[in-house]
Write an enzyme that holds these catalytic residues in place. Structure first.
Site, PDB file in Angstrom:
ATOM      1  N   HIS A 353       0.241   4.340  -6.987  1.00 36.05           N
ATOM      2  CA  HIS A 353       0.919   4.933  -5.438  1.00 36.05           C
ATOM      3  C   HIS A 353       1.799   3.948  -5.106  1.00 36.05           C
ATOM      4  CE1 HIS A 353      -1.836   8.374  -4.754  1.00 36.05           C
ATOM      5  NE2 HIS A 353      -2.536   7.717  -5.516  1.00 36.05           N
ATOM      6  N   LYS A 544       4.813   7.981  10.122  1.00 32.72           N
ATOM      7  CA  LYS A 544       4.424   7.590   8.987  1.00 32.72           C
ATOM      8  C   LYS A 544       3.651   6.100   9.392  1.00 32.72           C
ATOM      9  CE  LYS A 544       8.604   7.790   7.017  1.00 32.72           C
ATOM     10  NZ  LYS A 544       8.337   8.702   6.065  1.00 32.72           N
ATOM     11  N   ARG A 545       3.075   5.438   8.534  1.00 31.45           N
ATOM     12  CA  ARG A 545       2.530   4.036   8.661  1.00 31.45           C
ATOM     13  C   ARG A 545       3.801   3.102   9.161  1.00 31.45           C
ATOM     14  NH1 ARG A 545      -3.184   2.773   7.799  1.00 31.45           N
ATOM     15  NH2 ARG A 545      -2.283   0.940   8.268  1.00 31.45           N
ATOM     16  N   LYS A 550       9.613   1.021   4.963  1.00 33.01           N
ATOM     17  CA  LYS A 550       9.805   2.191   5.549  1.00 33.01           C
ATOM     18  C   LYS A 550      10.900   2.354   6.505  1.00 33.01           C
ATOM     19  CE  LYS A 550       5.098   3.823   4.978  1.00 33.01           C
ATOM     20  NZ  LYS A 550       5.181   4.872   3.806  1.00 33.01           N
ATOM     21  N   THR A 652       5.072  12.115   1.561  1.00 25.12           N
ATOM     22  CA  THR A 652       4.495  13.553   1.573  1.00 25.12           C
ATOM     23  C   THR A 652       4.639  14.222   3.002  1.00 25.12           C
ATOM     24  OG1 THR A 652       2.212  12.546   2.111  1.00 25.12           O
ATOM     25  CG2 THR A 652       2.573  13.486  -0.020  1.00 25.12           C
ATOM     26  N   LYS A 656       6.074  17.900   4.386  1.00 24.65           N
ATOM     27  CA  LYS A 656       5.475  18.550   5.432  1.00 24.65           C
ATOM     28  C   LYS A 656       6.675  19.039   6.474  1.00 24.65           C
ATOM     29  CE  LYS A 656       1.348  16.001   4.613  1.00 24.65           C
ATOM     30  NZ  LYS A 656       0.869  14.880   4.838  1.00 24.65           N
TER      31      LYS A 656
HETATM   32  C1  26Q Z   1      -6.045  -2.069  -0.877  1.00 31.21           C
HETATM   33  C2  26Q Z   1      -6.834  -3.147  -0.883  1.00 31.21           C
HETATM   34  C3  26Q Z   1      -7.497  -3.583   0.378  1.00 31.21           C
HETATM   35  C4  26Q Z   1      -7.486  -2.935   1.365  1.00 31.21           C
HETATM   36  C5  26Q Z   1      -6.506  -1.674   1.492  1.00 31.21           C
HETATM   37  C6  26Q Z   1      -5.822  -1.427   0.230  1.00 31.21           C
HETATM   38  C7  26Q Z   1      -5.025  -0.185   0.532  1.00 31.21           C
HETATM   39  C8  26Q Z   1      -5.405   1.020   1.141  1.00 31.21           C
HETATM   40  C9  26Q Z   1      -4.725   2.292   1.068  1.00 31.21           C
HETATM   41  C10 26Q Z   1      -3.938  -0.255  -0.116  1.00 31.21           C
HETATM   42  C11 26Q Z   1      -3.052   0.940  -0.248  1.00 31.21           C
HETATM   43  C12 26Q Z   1      -3.482   2.178   0.453  1.00 31.21           C
HETATM   44  C13 26Q Z   1      -2.544   3.353   0.543  1.00 31.21           C
HETATM   45  C14 26Q Z   1      -1.554   3.582  -0.103  1.00 31.21           C
HETATM   46  C15 26Q Z   1      -0.507   4.577   0.086  1.00 31.21           C
HETATM   47  O1  26Q Z   1      -0.947   5.514   1.027  1.00 31.21           O
HETATM   48  N1  26Q Z   1       0.445   4.928  -0.668  1.00 31.21           N
HETATM   49  C16 26Q Z   1       1.334   6.128  -0.428  1.00 31.21           C
HETATM   50  O2  26Q Z   1       0.665   7.151  -1.342  1.00 31.21           O
HETATM   51  C17 26Q Z   1       1.294   8.509  -0.984  1.00 31.21           C
HETATM   52  C18 26Q Z   1       0.569   9.518  -1.787  1.00 31.21           C
HETATM   53  O3  26Q Z   1       0.836   9.165  -3.226  1.00 31.21           O
HETATM   54  C19 26Q Z   1       2.945   8.296  -1.293  1.00 31.21           C
HETATM   55  O4  26Q Z   1       3.289   9.652  -0.717  1.00 31.21           O
HETATM   56  C20 26Q Z   1       3.430   7.052  -0.582  1.00 31.21           C
HETATM   57  O5  26Q Z   1       4.826   6.989  -0.972  1.00 31.21           O
HETATM   58  C21 26Q Z   1       2.800   5.854  -0.937  1.00 31.21           C
HETATM   59  O6  26Q Z   1       3.065   4.782   0.024  1.00 31.21           O
END
Ligand code: 26Q
Length: 808
Positions: A353, A544-545, A550, A652, A656
């Site tokens: 991702h 979004k986050r 972004k 995503t 939406k």
């Molecule tokens: C990793 C290590 C330690 C703690 C947390 C994490 C962690 C947690 C969540 C790292 C990344 C995430 C989330 C990533 C994420 O949401 N990526 C998004 O995924 C979407 C679905 O595929 C995409 O549409 C987005 O572009 C992408 O940013």
């Protein structure tokens, strides 16, 4: 459809029955929260019936199943979705009416299950909905966090985080499976006796299953989300307990149970925290035991495991499963290494991702040695076999091998979880066409050279049930009247709306629905921020986050430009705008938090300036999450998708928003590119540098100062922010932020894209003035979104990766 379908009388009776017997109140005195609980119980019974029937059928059919392993499932609320899937909506509405309440207010009392950070977690929830709807034999596996994503409050413009005790009042939706519990071991050392490895663990915790039933739509089939809760083994520190040292006994108990305590936030850089590694192994170990147990029950052998089981890794967070499956097959079932490896590679597949190298997950070898000593040995052996193979491919190329290695040997040795995932899987995918293309050209290029066929694309999608039918009942009603109700299960039917673009009556109805949704959103804004916004203004939305890539800050530079331009040319016929932001910043991400504060500070000045009254407002909606998004998406006119090209894997929210009739202003990034292809160039505003241009600009030596010096408008904006125009009580508050652009390299190229962005925003205004044209293009957006149903995505996964054929 369902011979057990409940009549409205049954539903009303069931609700009163549950008010009395389950909730424990007099039906006539039920509060909205109590009514929510009782209605949920009625739905729960039906879900339970469907769960039992689905499980029996799949067992009898000895079905191949897919297991979706994910640290995150951002479910949101369940009631509205369950009622729609079970066809209980009308009956529940009537039942609520009998209690002089509106079902909408009742449903509003349910807390969100926010067991995820953002896109990745919400994608997993959309996928469960589609797997159930397509009747795919499937389980989601994850963690039953006691506390989900933190709640965000804004105090004096700054983000403040509060814990999210979503289980405080219990949840009607889970089924605790007291009989399903597995031991999960940690630490200790490994003994080798001949060719046998014996893991002498130091600690053990129990993983207890709690199921959520995921209903399919238009089918009686369901999927299961099985979440694991960590429970200390009963014998833990009996001595302390028996000697009356309860505080110590409780402390020891907590040391075990903290594993499933709280969701880790997605930090700007992944935290190398031991508890996170324990969480990852905890849910993987429990899931693998559960999966193999079910398989052995049904088939009596592990030899055909890969014929019956697909396990999918949602990013690298569950990647330790590759080593765990090898350990269980070899150490516990005595399988030969090569046989086990063949099975493992056929079982696993992996979705990436993110392209950003700094976001790839790695764990220090020393930490893994301490927490999972046997797994580290297994990873070393996998690595040795793999590097021996790779060495034959490019003899003598040590750089190639160093990059492929599962161990990063530069500096403190670390295990590379992405490399482990790729080597252990038969398929690896990105989440949009551009992202998948860049994966094989950049971070995974060496692997793609070895195994070109392993890499593929699965463009993301969203479930039309939640993101259109549930979130936007007004538009859903218009679609039902125009197309019939089938679009919920076959989103390509939206294409027929293209014919309605020129239909004045349809346009009028479409825009009336948008106005009503904007009025609803304006009420939400007033309630949560105290700011009054005009639903007749253009609602410009970025939700979004909060992340530098972004570029919420680029959006804000435009807001300040517009503010200054209105002051300079008050009679230029400005289109009234409301710029809406929402999103959480990871608690440790200082720059992201600073951006939130700047949004508020700009809002403070702009919203109070009578000279721009009626022309510009800036709002930040607090505590963005699934339920807040369900109010925002339908009320947006303009969707901001403005990441630096090549940084947003897919997005995503972009889907939406377009599905709900917003026009996109966006860069050539992630799924924006495919949205453009599907809605047509005339119906989207694409601007800015494209990925290859980003690459060459950086290579040529990007100088942000040049843009500052050559663009007086940009200079004025940055000078105002840096000089304290929006923070008069502390003029230097944003000096550092502006310096990070001018002197800190402006890593995400805001200044390079600023000019075309501001110009494009003027084109947006021009189109919005022609309201009929705008309506036609908004309709074209809805019409073009059929391809972005998560049903399409899941069909592709099933057929091309999991080796399953969903019913047509
Ligand atoms: C990793 C290590 C330690 C703690 C947390 C994490 C962690 C947690 C969540 C790292 C990344 C995430 C989330 C990533 C994420 O949401 N990526 C998004 O995924 C979407 C679905 O595929 C995409 O549409 C987005 O572009 C992408 O940013």
């Amino acid at each position: 459809m369902d011979k057990n379908a409940l009549s409205p009388t049954d539903i009303a009776g069931g609700v009163d029955d549950h008010l009395l017997k389950t909730v424990g109140v007099a039906p006539a005195q039920a509060t909205p929260t109590e009514l929510m609980q009782a209605v949920a119980q009625v739905a729960r019974e039906q879900l339970s019936r469907r769960w039992v029937a689905t499980q029996a059928r799949e067992r009898n059919e000895q079905a191949r199943r897919v297991y979706y392993l994910s640290m995150e499932f951002l479910i949101g609320r369940t009631l509205g979705n369950a009622l729609a899937a079970l066809d209980l909506g009308e009956g529940a509405t009537a039942a609520a009416q009998q209690h002089a309440q509106k079902l909408e207010d009742v449903a509003d009392r349910e807390p969100d299950a926010a067991l995820g950070n953002g896109g990745l977690g919400r994608l997993a929830a959309c996928f469960l909905d589609s797997m159930a709807t397509l009747g795919l034999p499937s389980f989601g596996y994850g963690i039953r966090y006691e506390y989900g994503m933190f709640a965000q409050d804004i105090q004096n413009g700054c983000q403040v985080e509060y814990p999210d005790p979503w289980l405080a009042n219990g949840t009607p939706w889970e089924f605790p499976r007291s009989g399903v519990s597995y031991p999960v071991r940690f630490g200790g050392w490994v003994e080798h006796h001949g060719d046998k490895a014996l893991w002498r663990n130091a600690a053990e915790v129990a993983a207890k299953a709690h199921d959520m039933v995921i209903p399919g739509h238009g089918t009686n089939k369901v999927s299961t989300l099985r979440l694991w809760k960590a429970v200390a083994p009963a014998h833990i520190d009996l001595h302390a307990f028996n000697t009356g040292d309860y505080a110590r006994a409780a402390g020891v108990k907590n040391e075990y149970e903290n594993i499933s305590w709280v969701l880790y936030p997605n930090d700007s850089t992944p935290a190398g925290r031991e508890l996170r590694l324990r969480q990852e192994y905890f849910f993987v170990a429990a899931s693998v035991q559960d999966i193999l147990g079910r398989h052995l029950e049904e088939h009596g052998t592990l030899a055909n495991l890969a014929d019956k089981v697909a396990m999918h890794l949602n990013d690298t967070h569950p990647a330790i499963a590759v080593a765990e499956l090898m350990r269980v097959l070899c150490d516990e079932h005595g399988m030969a290494w090569a046989t086990a490896w063949g099975i493992t590679q056929r079982v696993f597949s992996y979705t990436n991702h993110t392209l950003m190298p700094e976001a790839l997950e790695t764990w220090p070898v020393a930490l893994m040695q301490h927490v999972l000593p046997r797994h580290l040995e297994i990873i070393f052996r996998i690595n040795q076999d793999f590097l021996d193979f790779a060495a034959k491919f490019r003899p003598g190329d040590m750089g190639f091998l160093a990059r492929l290695s599962l161990i990063d040997e530069s500096g403190e040795r670390r295990v590379r979880m992405a490399n482990l995932s790729i080597v252990g899987s038969h398929k690896v995918n990105g989440v949009s066409a551009l992202h998948s293309d860049l994966l094989v050209k950049t971070i995974f290029a060496d692997f793609a050279a070895l195994w070109p066929d392993r890499f593929t694309n699965m463009t993301n999608g969203v479930t039309p049930r939640r993101w259109l039918a549930q979130a936007n009942p007004g538009l859903a009603g218009l679609l039902d009247r125009t197309l019939g109700a089938k679009w919920r299960l076959d989103l390509d039917q939206l294409q027929a709306l293209r014919d309605q673009r020129g239909n004045a009556a349809f346009r009028e109805e479409f825009m009336a629905i948008k106005r009503a949704n904007k009025a609803r959103l304006a009420e939400h804004i007033a309630r949560t921020t105290g700011i009054a916004v005009d639903p007749a203004s253009l609602f410009d939305v970025q939700v979004k986050r909060i992340h530098e890539y972004k570029r919420q800050l680029l959006n804000l530079l435009h807001v300040v430009s517009r503010y200054q331009a209105i002051l300079a040319h008050p009679n230029a016929g400005w289109v009234p705008r409301t710029v809406i932001f929402a999103g959480k910043a990871a608690s440790s991400y200082a720059m992201a938090k600073n951006i939130i504060r700047l949004i508020h500070d700009v809002g403070q000045v702009v919203n109070r300036d009578p000279r721009v009254a009626g022309l510009l407002k800036v709002v930040f909606i607090p505590n963005y999450g699934v339920s807040v998004a369900e109010v925002i998406m339908p009320g947006a006119d303009l969707s901001e998708q403005i990441s630096t090209a090549g940084t947003e894997a897919s997005g995503t929210g972009n889907m939406k928003l377009a599905l709900n009739g917003a026009l996109t202003i966006g860069t050539d990034d992630g799924a924006n590119i495919e949205i453009r292809q599907n809605v047509g160039d005339d119906n989207i505003f694409i601007f800015g540098l494209k990925t290859p241009e980003v690459v060459s600009l950086r290579a040529a030596g990007y100088q942000p100062m040049r843009y500052y010096e050559s663009n007086p408008q940009l200079k004025q904006v940055l000078d105002a922010i840096a000089g304290g125009a929006f923070s008069p009580e502390e003029p230097g508050r944003y000096r550092g932020l502006v310096d990070s652009l001018l002197w800190g390299g402006d890593h995400y190229l805001l200044l390079a894209d600023y000019g075309t962005y501001v110009e494009t925003q003027l084109r947006v205004d021009a189109l919005y003035r022609q309201s009929g044209e705008w309506a036609s293009r908004a309709i074209a957006n809805v019409a073009g979104m059929g391809a972005f149903s998560s049903d399409r995505t899941i069909r592709e996964y099933a057929q091309q990766i999991w080796g399953m054929t969903p019913a047509p």
